[in-house]
Design an enzyme around this catalytic site. Structure first.
Site, short mmCIF file in Angstrom:
data_model
loop_
_atom_site.label_atom_id
_atom_site.label_comp_id
_atom_site.label_asym_id
_atom_site.label_seq_id
_atom_site.Cartn_x
_atom_site.Cartn_y
_atom_site.Cartn_z
N ASN A 99 14.91 11.61 42.15
CA ASN A 99 15.44 11.99 41.78
C ASN A 99 17.37 11.52 42.77
OD1 ASN A 99 17.14 14.34 40.62
ND2 ASN A 99 16.86 15.20 42.79
N HIS A 101 20.64 13.41 43.92
CA HIS A 101 20.80 14.62 44.95
C HIS A 101 22.42 14.27 45.90
CE1 HIS A 101 21.18 19.01 45.54
NE2 HIS A 101 21.11 18.98 46.53
N SER A 128 20.87 11.71 48.49
CA SER A 128 19.76 11.16 48.64
C SER A 128 19.37 10.98 47.43
CB SER A 128 19.38 12.45 49.21
OG SER A 128 19.56 13.19 50.67
N ASP A 137 14.76 19.81 44.68
CA ASP A 137 15.28 18.90 45.59
C ASP A 137 14.63 19.10 47.45
OD1 ASP A 137 17.43 18.75 43.63
OD2 ASP A 137 18.30 20.98 44.55
#
Ligand code: GRF
Length: 203
Positions: A99, A101, A128, A137
């Site tokens: 992911n 973020h 990140s 997250d």
């Protein structure tokens, strides 16, 4: 390396990936939002897509699993995907979901990261790329990028300043993963053949 990208909205990170696709290819795009502008982008680049009605989480995830498996996916990238995946999904695709973020995790999980940076008076902001587990997250941080916070008093201005760095971060990480220069298992993260204990910093 075949990559499926999950989005919910604008899709600027998706666009950066679609333009990049160096040693990897975006094989499919999935959205929980039928009106996501990112879906139009996928079509423009000739990439197939699936929009999933997420009103029931369990049946949405059943469909998600089918679509990902049909795409013979090596890696799943969440790029502005606004749903938390269940433990079932992260277990099935263990260590295969990343992911992006917009914060220097572990700081500021969740929404409104730019405003949180301003409110806290931070001098540094960033983004990140991390492995996904079933918490928001959260999960091992693979790489980060930083920007200085100068006089930005407005979250939108700060977001605009960060977004091009996000694109660079994500495409760089994808390049490293596809070249096997960035690898991980449950215990370790390795970059360029060496174990690392901190996230890679991408300029
Ligand atoms: C980005 O800031 C990303 O870091 C976050 O959601 C935003 C998505 O933007 N997860 P876009 O849809 O890629 O333009």
């Amino acid at each position: 390396m075949r990559v499926v990208v999950l989005i919910s909205g604008r899709g600027s990170n998706l666009e950066a990936l679609l333009k990049d696709q160096q040693n990897y290819s975006i094989s499919h795009v999935i959205s929980n939002n039928f009106d996501a502008p990112g879906i139009k982008l996928a079509k423009q680049f000739g990439v197939t897509n699936t929009c999933i009605d997420w009103s029931d989480n369990s049946s949405a995830e059943d469909y998600l699993i089918d679509v990902i498996n049909t795409s013979q996916t090596d890696l799943i990238v969440l790029a502005g995907f606004m749903r938390i995946l269940s433990k079932r999904i992260v277990t099935i695709f263990h260590n295969k979901i990343i992911n992006i973020h917009p914060s220097l995790l572990p700081k500021y999980r969740g929404l409104n990261t730019h405003q949180k940076v301003i409110d806290s008076g931070d001098e540094l902001h960033g983004a990140s790329v991390h492995l996904v587990d079933n918490q928001l997250d959260h999960g091992r941080i693979l790489a980060q990028t930083q920007i200085a916070v100068n006089n930005e008093k407005n979250a939108q201005t700060l977001a605009e300043k960060l977004i091009s760095k996000e694109h660079k971060l994500l495409t760089s990480v994808m390049g490293l993963i596809s070249a096997k220069e960035l690898v991980w298992d449950d215990q370790h993260l390795k970059a360029f053949g060496k174990k690392i204990t901190k996230p890679l910093m991408i300029k």
